[in-house]
Design a protein around this motif. Structure first.
Motif, PDB file in Angstrom:
ATOM      1  N   MET A   1       0.826  -1.207   0.000  1.00 50.89           N
ATOM      2  CA  MET A   1       0.000   0.000   0.000  1.00 50.89           C
ATOM      3  C   MET A   1       0.864   1.262   0.000  1.00 50.89           C
ATOM      4  N   LYS A   2       2.011   1.190   0.649  1.00 49.34           N
ATOM      5  CA  LYS A   2       2.910   2.349   0.637  1.00 49.34           C
ATOM      6  C   LYS A   2       3.390   2.649  -0.782  1.00 49.34           C
ATOM      7  N   LEU A   3       3.629   1.579  -1.553  1.00 50.48           N
ATOM      8  CA  LEU A   3       4.056   1.787  -2.939  1.00 50.48           C
ATOM      9  C   LEU A   3       2.931   2.394  -3.771  1.00 50.48           C
ATOM     10  N   ILE A   4       1.732   1.844  -3.588  1.00 47.34           N
ATOM     11  CA  ILE A   4       0.603   2.294  -4.406  1.00 47.34           C
ATOM     12  C   ILE A   4       0.168   3.702  -4.017  1.00 47.34           C
TER      13      ILE A   4
ATOM     14  N   THR B   1       2.994  10.990  -5.142  1.00 49.74           N
ATOM     15  CA  THR B   1       3.095  11.450  -6.531  1.00 49.74           C
ATOM     16  C   THR B   1       2.120  10.730  -7.453  1.00 49.74           C
ATOM     17  N   ASN B   2       1.471   9.645  -6.961  1.00 54.39           N
ATOM     18  CA  ASN B   2       0.470   8.958  -7.785  1.00 54.39           C
ATOM     19  C   ASN B   2      -0.894   9.640  -7.729  1.00 54.39           C
ATOM     20  N   TYR B   3      -1.099  10.476  -6.708  1.00 54.24           N
ATOM     21  CA  TYR B   3      -2.372  11.195  -6.545  1.00 54.24           C
ATOM     22  C   TYR B   3      -3.577  10.245  -6.573  1.00 54.24           C
TER      23      TYR B   3
ATOM     24  N   ARG C   1      11.511   9.539  -0.813  1.00 56.76           N
ATOM     25  CA  ARG C   1      10.643   9.803   0.338  1.00 56.76           C
ATOM     26  C   ARG C   1       9.715  10.990   0.072  1.00 56.76           C
ATOM     27  N   PHE C   2       8.869  10.832  -0.937  1.00 55.09           N
ATOM     28  CA  PHE C   2       7.944  11.907  -1.267  1.00 55.09           C
ATOM     29  C   PHE C   2       6.942  12.164  -0.148  1.00 55.09           C
ATOM     30  N   SER C   3       6.650  11.133   0.635  1.00 53.95           N
ATOM     31  CA  SER C   3       5.647  11.288   1.688  1.00 53.95           C
ATOM     32  C   SER C   3       6.071  12.318   2.732  1.00 53.95           C
ATOM     33  N   GLU C   4       7.375  12.616   2.804  1.00 56.77           N
ATOM     34  CA  GLU C   4       7.863  13.572   3.791  1.00 56.77           C
ATOM     35  C   GLU C   4       7.792  15.020   3.294  1.00 56.77           C
ATOM     36  N   LEU C   5       7.428  15.182   2.017  1.00 58.75           N
ATOM     37  CA  LEU C   5       7.289  16.530   1.467  1.00 58.75           C
ATOM     38  C   LEU C   5       5.860  17.016   1.647  1.00 58.75           C
ATOM     39  N   ASN C   6       5.727  18.329   1.807  1.00 57.57           N
ATOM     40  CA  ASN C   6       4.374  18.870   1.891  1.00 57.57           C
ATOM     41  C   ASN C   6       3.763  18.948   0.493  1.00 57.57           C
ATOM     42  N   ASP C   7       2.473  19.246   0.442  1.00 56.26           N
ATOM     43  CA  ASP C   7       1.754  19.223  -0.836  1.00 56.26           C
ATOM     44  C   ASP C   7       2.314  20.236  -1.827  1.00 56.26           C
ATOM     45  N   GLU C   8       2.754  21.375  -1.322  1.00 53.75           N
ATOM     46  CA  GLU C   8       3.297  22.400  -2.222  1.00 53.75           C
ATOM     47  C   GLU C   8       4.547  21.894  -2.934  1.00 53.75           C
TER      48      GLU C   8
ATOM     49  N   ASN D   1      -8.915   2.473  -0.699  1.00 51.44           N
ATOM     50  CA  ASN D   1      -9.700   1.587   0.173  1.00 51.44           C
ATOM     51  C   ASN D   1     -10.105   0.317  -0.559  1.00 51.44           C
ATOM     52  N   GLN D   2     -10.489   0.467  -1.832  1.00 53.85           N
ATOM     53  CA  GLN D   2     -10.851  -0.713  -2.620  1.00 53.85           C
ATOM     54  C   GLN D   2      -9.650  -1.644  -2.791  1.00 53.85           C
ATOM     55  N   ILE D   3      -8.495  -1.062  -3.083  1.00 56.91           N
ATOM     56  CA  ILE D   3      -7.282  -1.867  -3.249  1.00 56.91           C
ATOM     57  C   ILE D   3      -6.951  -2.615  -1.965  1.00 56.91           C
ATOM     58  N   ARG D   4      -7.035  -1.913  -0.832  1.00 54.29           N
ATOM     59  CA  ARG D   4      -6.700  -2.554   0.444  1.00 54.29           C
ATOM     60  C   ARG D   4      -7.651  -3.718   0.737  1.00 54.29           C
ATOM     61  N   GLN D   5      -8.931  -3.527   0.470  1.00 51.43           N
ATOM     62  CA  GLN D   5      -9.893  -4.601   0.722  1.00 51.43           C
ATOM     63  C   GLN D   5      -9.581  -5.836  -0.114  1.00 51.43           C
ATOM     64  N   GLN D   6      -9.250  -5.615  -1.385  1.00 49.24           N
ATOM     65  CA  GLN D   6      -8.954  -6.752  -2.254  1.00 49.24           C
ATOM     66  C   GLN D   6      -7.636  -7.419  -1.867  1.00 49.24           C
TER      67      GLN D   6
END
Length: 595
Positions: A183-186, A190-192, A229-236, A199-204
């Motif tokens: 799930m971290k990869l998906i 940057t994939n938006y 580590r894009f998750s550590e960047l803010n949205d801007e 949620n659908q992916i996690r359920q499956q």
């Protein structure tokens, strides 16, 4: 019974043995599990099979429907009815009916062609309604699942799991959920991806967790690589990265976008600064920087270049200067630096002497004039504008080394030549060794030519000429600075021995012998890191300083140097030299003109 520290162990073993199921009981449980599994699978298969058959029967286009539709379009039944009519009717009427039918068919030819093509397309769609590739993959998936059923875990793996469980009791708990890792990869920022989709992916994935647990994530990333580590960047920042990537793609695919960026206000202003002639930027560097500015444009486009200059008018004035003006300005600044490096006081400069003449002839504020000329010693440049002899300015110093100041004799003759020799006629001391004689410090931007003749008193005689540091003048021999040319006069020949810096042959070679009366020409240009020895006037022999010693020419207090050797015989050993200074000429010009 054998003695034990804890008798409770024996009691626990007896208790476990009573509660253990027999082997037959385990067999029965296994058989029951598979019987129940098989029945449920067969039931599921039967239900799915019946459902598929019913769906096939309810398909809107079966064989009968296709044939019926074909007959309607082709009007075969109408033609058949026409042909089967009563032949007793009027032939003229029958003929008219046939003609009308043919005419009607001909008029509808285009429409019928389209209708038949649509029917053909529908037939193709019927073949594609059932995706057997997908169904076969599902079958393989089910079979793999059945293969993975394992009632008794491998003992080796069991031991590994046991060790891991033991370690987990000691080390901090870590998140090893492989679904979370996927799930971290998906869900990378940057994939938006939308939350609904995630949620659908996690359920499956959770439904298939059994299969993912068999995947090793130890080598998920390439060797030496980690996920950005894009998750550590803010949205801007993420949006900026996305814009940058889109920009790079457009640069590859859209020439108009490239041209638009090149012509942008920000890049144009930056290039105006870069192209200022005072920057002396090479074309190669400019091109590389231009490419960088274009590639990184999304990050620089918001820079306010309107506030770039503190004095824009002054910048534009300097920017508009012609190249020749800039060259002259650089000469003035360089001359000022050379005067400072050589420790020359302004009061002793040529500019100062001109200043005094100006003040005698014109009414100027002395302080303003002096401050201006100190900053811009333009009259010292006049020395570079024409050929000028330095013989009147040249000075020589005698070293204290081995009483050289008492033994060296320097005479300037009527031919405007210097004769330098060791003369021990009146010397009362005991030193007979080598000593130094040097000129004043040479100017770095001037190009010198020294023509030197040698006279021997013994056979052989040793000679060295070259450069040395002024500060070492009274400390040790000049050849220690590795900027000297070493040779001997013997058997009426001048023979190279070398080994002291000026040893790189450009013309001739080490075995070449010159006549003992030959004149050697020593060329010096410190700024250009050139020191050369040639035979004058033939120039068939040329030796220059080795590349590894050229760094020595960067020193600021270098002087012309002569090696003078004393003898036990109280006679003079003379070195005659004719000195000239050629300015505003390169070494190549001097050589080509055979000066």
């Amino acid at each position: 019974m054998a003695p034990l520290n804890d008798q409770q162990i024996v009691q626990n073993i007896h208790l476990k043995a009573k509660n253990f199921n027999s082997t037959q009981s385990v067999h029965n449980q296994i058989n029951s599990y598979f019987t129940q599994l098989k029945d449920e699978i067969i039931k599921k298969i039967d239900v799915a099979q019946k459902k598929a058959i019913n769906q096939a029967l309810e398909m809107p286009f079966g064989k009968e429907q296709i044939l019926k539709r074909y007959q309607e379009i082709s009007q075969i039944q109408n033609l058949k009815s026409l042909l089967m009519q009563d032949q007793n009717k009027s032939f003229a009427l029958y003929q008219k009916q046939c003609k009308d039918f043919i005419q009607q068919v001909e008029l509808n030819k285009a429409k019928n062609t389209q209708l038949l093509q649509e029917l053909l397309n529908q037939c193709d769609q019927i073949q594609q309604l059932i995706d057997f590739d997908r169904l076969n993959k599902s079958k393989i998936f089910l079979l793999d699942f059945l293969d993975s059923l394992n009632f008794f875990e491998d003992q080796t793996q069991s031991q590994v799991n046991s060790d891991n469980n033991l370690n987990n009791n000691i080390l901090p708990q870590q998140d090893n959920n492989k679904i979370d890792q996927l799930m971290k990869l998906i869900s990378n920022k940057t994939n938006y991806c939308s939350e609904e989709f995630l949620n659908q992916i996690r359920q499956q994935l959770q439904k298939l967790s059994h299969f993912f647990e068999q995947i090793s994530f130890d080598k998920m990333n390439q060797e030496g690589k980690k996920a950005i580590r894009f998750s550590e960047l803010n949205d801007e920042k993420i949006n900026n990265v996305n814009e940058y990537v889109e920009h790079l793609i457009k640069l590859q695919d859209d020439p108009q976008h490239l041209q638009s960026v090149k012509n942008s206000f920000q890049i144009s202003n930056l290039l105006n600064v870069l192209d200022n002639k005072f920057n002396f930027i090479s074309n190669n560097y400019r091109d590389n920087l231009m490419r960088y500015l274009i590639e990184t444009y999304p990050f620089s486009k918001n820079i306010n270049t309107d506030e770039m200059f503190s004095e824009e008018q002054s910048f534009n004035i300097l920017r508009s200067l012609e190249t020749n003006y800039i060259k002259e300005f650089v000469k003035i600044v360089k001359k000022k630096e050379n005067l400072n490096e050589n420790g020359q006081n302004f009061d002793n400069s040529q500019t100062y002497r001109v200043q005094q003449k100006i003040l005698e002839s014109f009414i100027f504020e002395k302080r303003e004039l002096e401050n201006t000329l100190k900053q811009f010693p333009i009259f010292d440049l006049l020395l570079l504008l024409k050929e000028k002899s330095i013989l009147n300015e040249l000075q020589f110093q005698k070293s204290n080394l081995y009483d050289g100041n008492q033994r060296i004799e320097i005479v300037k003759n009527m031919n405007n030549q210097f004769e330098i020799s060791i003369n021990q006629t009146y010397y009362q001391g005991s030193n007979k060794g080598i000593t130094n004689c040097i000129s004043q410090i040479l100017e770095r931007d001037k190009k010198y030519i020294f023509r030197i003749q040698f006279e021997k008193r013994n056979d052989p005689n040793y000679f060295m000429i070259g450069l040395m540091k002024n500060e070492n003048f009274n400390r040790y021999y000049g050849y220690n600075d590795q900027m000297s040319y070493y040779f001997r006069l013997e058997n009426k020949k001048m023979k190279y021995y070398g080994g002291y810096g000026i040893d790189k042959f450009v013309k001739g070679d080490k075995t070449q012998l010159l006549d003992e009366n030959s004149t050697l020409e020593l060329r010096v240009w410190l700024e250009g890191k050139q020191v050369e020895v040639l035979n004058y006037p033939d120039y068939s022999y040329k030796v220059e300083i080795q590349d590894k010693f050229k760094q020595n020419l960067s020193q600021k207090d270098l002087c012309l140097y002569f090696y003078l050797e004393g003898t036990k015989i109280n006679k003079s050993q003379k070195k005659h030299q004719q000195l000239s200074n050629f300015e505003n000429q390169s070494m190549e010009e001097i050589q080509n003109n055979n000066i």
